[in-house]
Design a protein around this motif. Structure first.
Motif, PDB file in Angstrom:
ATOM      1  N   UNK A  59       8.062 -18.847  -7.542  1.00 58.60           N
ATOM      2  CA  UNK A  59       8.666 -18.193  -8.702  1.00 58.60           C
ATOM      3  C   UNK A  59       7.636 -17.254  -9.330  1.00 58.60           C
ATOM      4  N   UNK A  60       8.054 -16.011  -9.619  1.00 64.61           N
ATOM      5  CA  UNK A  60       7.171 -15.007 -10.200  1.00 64.61           C
ATOM      6  C   UNK A  60       7.399 -14.912 -11.704  1.00 64.61           C
ATOM      7  N   UNK A  61       6.415 -14.413 -12.456  1.00 68.78           N
ATOM      8  CA  UNK A  61       6.660 -14.103 -13.868  1.00 68.78           C
ATOM      9  C   UNK A  61       7.808 -13.102 -13.988  1.00 68.78           C
ATOM     10  N   UNK A  62       8.573 -13.196 -15.065  1.00 69.11           N
ATOM     11  CA  UNK A  62       9.770 -12.358 -15.215  1.00 69.11           C
ATOM     12  C   UNK A  62       9.477 -10.869 -15.086  1.00 69.11           C
ATOM     13  N   UNK A  63       8.337 -10.423 -15.615  1.00 72.82           N
ATOM     14  CA  UNK A  63       8.038  -8.985 -15.644  1.00 72.82           C
ATOM     15  C   UNK A  63       7.126  -8.566 -14.494  1.00 72.82           C
ATOM     16  N   UNK A  64       7.193  -9.259 -13.346  1.00 72.83           N
ATOM     17  CA  UNK A  64       6.306  -8.923 -12.225  1.00 72.83           C
ATOM     18  C   UNK A  64       6.528  -7.489 -11.761  1.00 72.83           C
ATOM     19  N   UNK A  65       5.454  -6.880 -11.259  1.00 70.95           N
ATOM     20  CA  UNK A  65       5.540  -5.528 -10.699  1.00 70.95           C
ATOM     21  C   UNK A  65       6.084  -5.623  -9.281  1.00 70.95           C
ATOM     22  N   UNK A  66       7.183  -4.925  -9.016  1.00 70.78           N
ATOM     23  CA  UNK A  66       7.797  -4.912  -7.683  1.00 70.78           C
ATOM     24  C   UNK A  66       7.261  -3.721  -6.906  1.00 70.78           C
ATOM     25  N   UNK A  67       6.677  -3.980  -5.746  1.00 66.95           N
ATOM     26  CA  UNK A  67       5.990  -2.940  -4.988  1.00 66.95           C
ATOM     27  C   UNK A  67       6.963  -2.006  -4.268  1.00 66.95           C
ATOM     28  N   UNK A  68       6.472  -0.818  -3.972  1.00 68.58           N
ATOM     29  CA  UNK A  68       7.083   0.072  -2.987  1.00 68.58           C
ATOM     30  C   UNK A  68       6.266  -0.076  -1.704  1.00 68.58           C
ATOM     31  N   UNK A  69       6.612   0.677  -0.660  1.00 67.52           N
ATOM     32  CA  UNK A  69       5.823   0.608   0.573  1.00 67.52           C
ATOM     33  C   UNK A  69       4.804   1.735   0.660  1.00 67.52           C
ATOM     34  N   UNK A  70       4.574   2.416  -0.475  1.00 67.62           N
ATOM     35  CA  UNK A  70       3.541   3.439  -0.555  1.00 67.62           C
ATOM     36  C   UNK A  70       2.196   2.807  -0.890  1.00 67.62           C
ATOM     37  N   UNK A  71       1.130   3.476  -0.478  1.00 69.82           N
ATOM     38  CA  UNK A  71      -0.207   2.993  -0.818  1.00 69.82           C
ATOM     39  C   UNK A  71      -0.308   2.795  -2.330  1.00 69.82           C
ATOM     40  N   UNK A  72      -0.822   1.642  -2.748  1.00 73.79           N
ATOM     41  CA  UNK A  72      -0.850   1.269  -4.159  1.00 73.79           C
ATOM     42  C   UNK A  72      -2.233   0.729  -4.524  1.00 73.79           C
ATOM     43  N   UNK A  73      -2.662   1.036  -5.730  1.00 70.38           N
ATOM     44  CA  UNK A  73      -3.903   0.482  -6.271  1.00 70.38           C
ATOM     45  C   UNK A  73      -3.623  -0.153  -7.628  1.00 70.38           C
ATOM     46  N   UNK A  74      -4.436  -1.154  -7.971  1.00 64.41           N
ATOM     47  CA  UNK A  74      -4.408  -1.724  -9.321  1.00 64.41           C
ATOM     48  C   UNK A  74      -5.794  -1.588  -9.928  1.00 64.41           C
ATOM     49  N   UNK A  75      -5.838  -1.494 -11.257  1.00 63.75           N
ATOM     50  CA  UNK A  75      -7.119  -1.353 -11.956  1.00 63.75           C
ATOM     51  C   UNK A  75      -7.529  -2.718 -12.503  1.00 63.75           C
ATOM     52  N   UNK A  76      -8.673  -3.191 -12.055  1.00 60.41           N
ATOM     53  CA  UNK A  76      -9.175  -4.515 -12.439  1.00 60.41           C
ATOM     54  C   UNK A  76     -10.658  -4.387 -12.759  1.00 60.41           C
TER      55      UNK A  76
END
Length: 421
Positions: free
Chosen positions: A91-108
Motif C-alpha cells: 500500500x502506497x501513501x495516498x499522494x504518491x508520485x506516479x511515474x511515467x516511462x521517461x527518464x526521471x530524477x528526484x532531488x534529495x
C-alpha cells in the motif's frame, strides 16, 4: 495573479519541446513571459529557456506546472522531494508520485538522483543511506518504505529526436496499412546490426551488459500467429544468427512452434499441406504432454525431442525466455510462469540492456511489455490489426512505431534485410 518561473534545458527547439510547453500553458488558460533564452549554435549544442508562468489563481498555476512537468519544465527554485513511509505492505501513501516511462530524477539532500528501473505507473522508493531512488511496483512495497509523494523535487526528461534520420527519428507516427514498409524495416535491420555489433564489442571488452551505446539486446515479443502464418523459419533464422537475445511470449507460441517440429502442424493445420489434418486438433496437447514428460524446454531440445524451430533456436543460442501464462492455457508447458506477478518480475529482470523491442502479432503481451519499457527504448509493434499498435500508443508507449502487416511477411522481409538466404 500567481507566478512561478520554470527552466527548460536540452534540445528544446528541434525536438519541439519549447513549443509544446508554451502551447500547454496557453491551453490551460495561463500566460507566459520568456525572461531568458539561449539557443545552441549547432545541432549538438543544448538550448535553455527561463520562463515565467502566470495564472489567475494558485490552483490553476499548480495545474499548469503539473501539465508541463512531463515536458521537462523544472521550477527554478527547486527544493527536495517529499517522502512518506508506506502505511502497509503493498500500500502506497495516498499522494504518491506516479511515474511515467521517461527518464526521471528526484532531488534529495540538494542533489538530483536518477530514478533507476524507470517505467510507467510505478512509485519511487527512496533510500537515505546511501541516497538512491528506484521505481517500484505497488505490490512490492513494504511497510515503512520511503515513497516520493507529490511533484515537488521531481523532474522529468522528455524524449528528444535522435540524431539518426530513420524510422525512429519521429516517434508515434500515425498507424496506416497503406504506408510502404520497406524503408521502416530497413531501419529496424540497421539498428539490429548496430546492437549485435555493440553486443560483440561489449563482450570482448568486458563492459557492463547495459553500458553505453545502442544497447546490447534485442527483445522479441511474439504471439502464436507467427507460427500459424508461416513466420517460424524466419524467426528461427534471426535467433540463430544472433539478432535476438530475449524472447517474451505465452504458452501458445512455444506450444505451436514445437507442435510444428513434431507433427508439421500448427493448431492442427498442416503448414506444408495447407489444410487441416485428421485429429490435428490433438497435436498441440500431445506436444505439451511430451515436453512436460521431458521436464523443461531445454531438456526437450537437448534430448532431441524438439529439433528445430523458435524454441530450439532459443535454447541453442542461450536466449533469455520468459513465458507468461494465462487462464486459457492448455497444459501449460513446464517453463510457463503461471503467477502474473512472478511473470512481471521475470520480464523486468530481462529488460536491462534492451536497445530495441519488436512486438509482433500479440495484443496482450505487446501492451504488457510496452508498459514495462522505458521510453528511451525504440519499439516496433507489428500486427495485421491496426487497433493493436494504436492501442499500444494510446496507453502511453508513444516511443513505438506501428506496422500494419502480417507477422510472417514482416519477419521474412526483416530476415532478408539482415542477409538471410
Amino acid at each position: 495573479m500567481a507566478t512561478e518561473t520554470v527552466i527548460l534545458e536540452g534540445h528544446i527547439i528541434d525536438s519541439l519541446i519549447l513549443a509544446k510547453v508554451l502551447d500547454t500553458i496557453l491551453q490551460r488558460s495561463g500566460t507566459f513571459t520568456i525572461n531568458e533564452m539561449h539557443v545552441g549554435a549547432t545541432r549538438e549544442d543544448a538550448s535553455s529557456a527561463r520562463i515565467a508562468v502566470h495564472a489567475d489563481s494558485s490552483p490553476r498555476l499548480a495545474a499548469i506546472l503539473h501539465a508541463i512537468q512531463p515536458h521537462g519544465a523544472v521550477v527554478e527554485h527547486a527544493v527536495d522531494c517529499i517522502v512518506e513511509p508506506a502505511p502497509k505492505d503493498g500500500v502506497l501513501p495516498d499522494s504518491f508520485y506516479a511515474t511515467s516511462h521517461l527518464r526521471t530524477q528526484i532531488r534529495l539532500n540538494r542533489q538530483w538522483l536518477d530514478v533507476e528501473a524507470i517505467e510507467m505507473d510505478l512509485a519511487v522508493h527512496v533510500t537515505l543511506d546511501p541516497p538512491a531512488a528506484r521505481a517500484v511496483p505497488m505490490a512490492e512495497v513494504k511497510a515503512g518504505d520511503l515513497i516520493v509523494t507529490g511533484r515537488t523535487g521531481v523532474r522529468v526528461f522528455p524524449l528528444e529526436r535522435p540524431k539518426e534520420r530513420d524510422a525512429f527519428a519521429f516517434m508515434a507516427a500515425d498507424v496506416s496499412s497503406e504506408r510502404p514498409h520497406h524503408a521502416m524495416i530497413a531501419d529496424v535491420a540497421r539498428r539490429m546490426w548496430l546492437i549485435r555489433d555493440h553486443r560483440q564489442k561489449t563482450r570482448a571488452s568486458g563492459e557492463a551488459a547495459c553500458g553505453p551505446g545502442p544497447g546490447t539486446k534485442v527483445l522479441f515479443v511474439g504471439g502464436p500467429a507467427i507460427i500459424h502464418a508461416g513466420g517460424r523459419e524466419a524467426l528461427s533464422w534471426l535467433i540463430e544468427s544472433g539478432f535476438i537475445h530475449v524472447l517474451f511470449c505465452g504458452n501458445a507460441l512455444a506450444a505451436h512452434d514445437m507442435e510444428a517440429s513434431l507433427f508439421g502442424t500448427s493448431l492442427g493445420y498442416g503448414l506444408r499441406a495447407g489444410c487441416a489434418v485428421p485429429h490435428g486438433h490433438e497435436h498441440h496437447l500431445r506436444t505439451i504432454n511430451r515436453v512436460r514428460n521431458a521436464g523443461s524446454l531445454k531438456h526437450a531440445v537437448e534430448s532431441g525431442l524438439i529439433r528445430d524451430g523458435v524454441i530450439a533456436s532459443c535454447v541453442r543460442r542461450n536466449v533469455d525466455m520468459v513465458l507468461a501464462g494465462s487462464i486459457r492455457d492448455d497444459g501449460p508447458l513446464p517453463d510457463v510462469i503461471t503467477d502474473t506477478a512472478e511473470a512481471q518480475t521475470a520480464m523486468r529482470a530481462a529488460l536491462p540492456g534492451v536497445g530495441l523491442a519488436l512486438l509482433v502479432a500479440t495484443t496482450l503481451h505487446a501492451i504488457a511489455t510496452g508498459n514495462c519499457l522505458p521510453a528511451k527504448v525504440p519499439t516496433v509493434c507489428v500486427d495485421i490489426n491496426p487497433a493493436v499498435p494504436t492501442k499500444l500508443s494510446d496507453r502511453g508507449s508513444f516511443q513505438s512505431i506501428g506496422l500494419v502487416m502480417d507477422a510472417a511477411s514482416f519477419l521474412r522481409q526483416l530476415a532478408q534485410a539482415l542477409g538471410a538466404p
